[in-house]
Design an enzyme around this catalytic site. Structure first.
Site, PDB file in Angstrom:
ATOM      1  N   HIS A  46       1.305  -1.782  -8.494  1.00  0.00           N
ATOM      2  CA  HIS A  46       0.544  -2.068  -7.044  1.00  0.00           C
ATOM      3  C   HIS A  46      -0.891  -1.966  -7.141  1.00  0.00           C
ATOM      4  O   HIS A  46      -1.910  -2.153  -6.414  1.00  0.00           O
ATOM      5  CB  HIS A  46       1.367  -1.250  -5.981  1.00  0.00           C
ATOM      6  CG  HIS A  46       0.704  -1.328  -4.928  1.00  0.00           C
ATOM      7  ND1 HIS A  46       0.290  -0.160  -4.653  1.00  0.00           N
ATOM      8  CD2 HIS A  46       0.326  -2.481  -3.873  1.00  0.00           C
ATOM      9  CE1 HIS A  46      -0.237  -0.612  -2.864  1.00  0.00           C
ATOM     10  NE2 HIS A  46      -0.002  -1.927  -3.006  1.00  0.00           N
ATOM     11  N   GLU A  49      -2.788  -4.173  -8.994  1.00  0.00           N
ATOM     12  CA  GLU A  49      -2.532  -5.668  -8.222  1.00  0.00           C
ATOM     13  C   GLU A  49      -3.847  -5.902  -7.018  1.00  0.00           C
ATOM     14  O   GLU A  49      -4.443  -6.598  -7.017  1.00  0.00           O
ATOM     15  CB  GLU A  49      -1.678  -5.090  -7.465  1.00  0.00           C
ATOM     16  CG  GLU A  49      -1.548  -6.632  -6.089  1.00  0.00           C
ATOM     17  CD  GLU A  49      -0.874  -6.540  -5.314  1.00  0.00           C
ATOM     18  OE1 GLU A  49       0.634  -6.143  -4.976  1.00  0.00           O
ATOM     19  OE2 GLU A  49      -1.314  -6.940  -3.978  1.00  0.00           O
ATOM     20  N   HIS A  50      -4.163  -4.229  -6.808  1.00  0.00           N
ATOM     21  CA  HIS A  50      -5.040  -4.070  -6.108  1.00  0.00           C
ATOM     22  C   HIS A  50      -6.813  -4.117  -6.151  1.00  0.00           C
ATOM     23  O   HIS A  50      -7.769  -4.411  -6.608  1.00  0.00           O
ATOM     24  CB  HIS A  50      -5.725  -2.716  -5.252  1.00  0.00           C
ATOM     25  CG  HIS A  50      -4.362  -2.762  -4.347  1.00  0.00           C
ATOM     26  ND1 HIS A  50      -5.508  -2.118  -3.057  1.00  0.00           N
ATOM     27  CD2 HIS A  50      -3.588  -2.781  -3.674  1.00  0.00           C
ATOM     28  CE1 HIS A  50      -4.742  -1.880  -2.280  1.00  0.00           C
ATOM     29  NE2 HIS A  50      -3.341  -2.361  -2.548  1.00  0.00           N
ATOM     30  N   GLU A 118     -10.936   3.356  -5.471  1.00  0.00           N
ATOM     31  CA  GLU A 118      -9.684   2.260  -4.529  1.00  0.00           C
ATOM     32  C   GLU A 118      -8.206   3.103  -4.800  1.00  0.00           C
ATOM     33  O   GLU A 118      -7.409   3.513  -3.995  1.00  0.00           O
ATOM     34  CB  GLU A 118      -9.585   1.324  -5.951  1.00  0.00           C
ATOM     35  CG  GLU A 118      -8.483  -0.205  -5.211  1.00  0.00           C
ATOM     36  CD  GLU A 118      -8.691  -0.296  -3.970  1.00  0.00           C
ATOM     37  OE1 GLU A 118     -10.192  -0.725  -3.716  1.00  0.00           O
ATOM     38  OE2 GLU A 118      -8.020  -1.360  -2.911  1.00  0.00           O
ATOM     39  N   GLU A 125      -2.401   4.425   1.496  1.00  0.00           N
ATOM     40  CA  GLU A 125      -1.405   3.569   1.977  1.00  0.00           C
ATOM     41  C   GLU A 125      -0.117   4.666   1.888  1.00  0.00           C
ATOM     42  O   GLU A 125       0.378   4.021   2.494  1.00  0.00           O
ATOM     43  CB  GLU A 125      -2.335   2.445   1.164  1.00  0.00           C
ATOM     44  CG  GLU A 125      -0.970   1.421   1.420  1.00  0.00           C
ATOM     45  CD  GLU A 125      -1.056   0.171   0.270  1.00  0.00           C
ATOM     46  OE1 GLU A 125      -1.906   0.126  -0.173  1.00  0.00           O
ATOM     47  OE2 GLU A 125      -0.244  -0.633   0.111  1.00  0.00           O
TER      48      GLU A 125
END
Lengths: 408, 408
Positions: A46, A49-50, A118, A125
């Site tokens: 994941h 993906e960012h 990030e 998140e």
């Protein structure tokens, strides 16, 4: 019109083309998800993906956004236990730029500074995720139900795994998973096959050749109850898991239909039994199929004082279905619902893309909308009876979040 | 293939039919909205929309939901200043039932008990609305900008108007507005015109004949600043209104494009000036066209300490656009974005329905997707210059909600 081709590096190119469509959708389906991660790298798929949207040697992160924007693309990405998907829908004349950008997403340059920034976004998140009772319950349910199995972990990873992740480990993971045989480039809508092939060769052809293994052990849910005490919540959130067919099973269409009959958000058995009379705020059952495993998930949100009796009522609905099956009338209504969803989803190339890529990734097969509708229409009450014999509705695992200290 | 017919009772029947579509969408566009309400009935159009789903002599509220569900319909309704719209998308074989149900929505029986219960639902909706800074700012902006004009009021009405509303007043209002000449029945997708006509005669033909007036006074915004002090909010929410072309103006396509160039949520002037550098959380400009009036609305959400300088920056962007216009490159990019939105929206019958009903209601015209794209593509930098000469970007009205006691 369906086309399929394998590039020399192993990338599969799929297309369902329609010269009458007004747009074209393209996407990469990458066989790379939470189930492929060693525990110390939990969440790396994941996170990758960012990072994909941060660009490569040619494009900065700002360039990526600007160029997607210039061509008027509707684009996005998501990561699941089994795959990472990047997709965009554009007008036909912008397909070349869209494929260029999507291909760039599959080989990000992974700059140190952006990785560090990030990482903070991902940790935030995770923090927000932990504030949501539904997310906490879902993660706890998976962890208990799939204990010791690759499907157990949270897609986001943990504060520990993400906090401790190094850029080198991400680079190695990327190099091992984003290889030819794990990549499908799918295109739906208004394009010519020659153009798709040429774009695929130019852009997807640059992916490194390679194969990777994905073990598919059978899950053996031990049966467990997890209660997470959150006295500050007003509602009790309860999730129940049961066994269901996997994505290669011929029973999966029946399982989808059964989930609609028993647990759709309107007009289902659980709706009439629990939601319509106001016994709970929400009560739905859904079916998820994984490679080599499947799960029925029941989600319930209600006043804590009524949680125990509501779970008992869900069990009562399950027992009635297991014993007496479902009626021909229920079957007919659910077929209408599912047929309508299949058709409405398929009307745009972007809606067809998920079906095209998913059917190939899961089963190496191509299905038209008409095939899907035919599969649906041929199901009988007996098929659902057979399904229930093999996979009765049961509460195998329970996870609860809210003001109750224990739930049994 | 476009068809149009007027029934003897004044109902307009429209259809854009396509034998290759997999679904069909149908909807009623009712010329009945907030602007038609006397102040003492403020919110009655929206309240009526809720009551519509309670059924008629044949169908109970439960029946309505059940039957929509049985045919697998995706359905909904909304109320604006200018219209109330009820719509559903279904598989072609379910069109007859869908038209029956949609027609039932236009003549609800309005039972006392349900009226009282639903009134509580509306009052709760008003309460939730008042908890949201964006909603409060939007209502305050409209009230100040359209002071004394029918577009001024909140669509939901007020606690006073809804609290004091009687079922008799609602019945009278319904009888006056839901008459033939205020109703359009539109159908898009896979159906035959003969079938549509026959269903329209059977169901829409039952609406009472009648005509109603709708005054279209020109608004004269006085120029005002409204500040609503909410010390408990973290962010300052600011909305700015300026004059723009109405929905009959040939300048409206240029205004739509200008709003994308100046204020789209990504890649616009305001995005690069305010959002990308992190000066505010959101800053967008949108264009709304009403009958006889139009509005540019700028929405800004930021740290209260930066609100004044951010509003000054928005004015700076407006001044630069007014003085130097926009570039050919900006125009080309915005055309790509808007073309892509038009096309992606039009791919399903449900997406076309809004365009079919709206164009007819606003201008008595029919436009294909190709017409819309041609209108867009022929716009030049000079057209935008002409628009800016007639409607320069200005801050006419300001509404702010948040921890600042005053804003100038």
């Amino acid at each position: 019109m369906f086309h399929q081709h394998t590039l020399p590096n192993g990338v599969t190119v799929l297309a369902e083309l329609d010269a009458d469509a007004h747009s074209v959708a393209a996407g990469y389906f990458v066989r790379c998800g939470r189930r492929d991660e060693p525990e110390e790298l939990a969440g790396v798929s994941h996170f990758l993906e960012h990072m994909a949207f941060k660009g490569d040697e040619r494009y900065s992160a700002e360039d990526m956004n600007r160029v997607f924007d210039e061509i008027g693309a509707r684009y996005n990405a998501y990561t699941s236990h089994e795959q990472t998907v990047y997709y965009a829908a554009v007008l036909p004349e912008h397909l070349p730029v869209a494929v260029d950008l999507l291909s760039t997403l599959t080989r990000p340059v992974l700059r140190d500074e952006e990785f560090d920034l990030e990482k903070q976004v991902i940790l935030e998140e995770i923090g927000m995720h932990e504030d949501q009772p539904g997310s906490v319950a879902y993660d706890a349910l998976n962890e208990a139900h799939f204990a010791g199995h690759p499907l157990a972990g949270s897609i986001l990873g943990t504060n520990e795994s993400i906090g401790g992740l190094s850029i080198e480990a991400m680079r190695d993971y990327h190099a091992s998973r984003y290889v030819g045989s794990n990549l499908i480039l799918a295109v739906c809508g208004n394009a010519k096959w020659e153009e798709v092939l040429q774009l695929a060769e130019e852009h997807a052809g640059r992916a490194p050749k390679g194969e990777t293994d994905r073990p598919l052990p059978e899950p053996h849910p031990p049966g467990a109850v997890r209660t997470i005490y959150k006295p500050e919540n007003a509602q009790q959130t309860v999730m129940l898991a049961g066994n269901a067919p996997g994505n290669a099973s011929p029973l999966r269409h029946a399982a989808e239909l059964l989930s609609v009959i028993v647990g759709d958000d309107t007009g289902s058995r659980l709706f009439w039994e629990l939601v319509d009379p106001g016994r709970c705020e929400a009560c739905e059952l859904s079916y998820t199929d994984f490679a080599g495993a499947g799960m029925y998930l029941t989600y319930l949100s209600c006043d804590p004082d009524r949680a125990a009796e509501n779970v008992a009522a869900v069990r009562g609905v399950f027992d009635a279905v297991n014993e007496r099956g479902i009626t021909a009338e229920e079957l007919a209504q659910a077929k209408n619902k599912v047929a309508s969803r299949i058709v409405l989803r398929s009307e745009r190339p972007m809606g067809r893309l998920g079906s095209l890529g998913g059917n190939w990734q899961d089963r190496g097969e191509y299905k038209t909308v008409e095939d899907d509708l035919a599969d649906l229409r041929r199901l009988t009450v007996h098929d659902l009876r057979d399904l229930l014999t093999e996979f009765p509705l049961e509460v195998v695992t329970t996870a609860a979040v809210g003001p109750l200290e224990t739930m049994s």
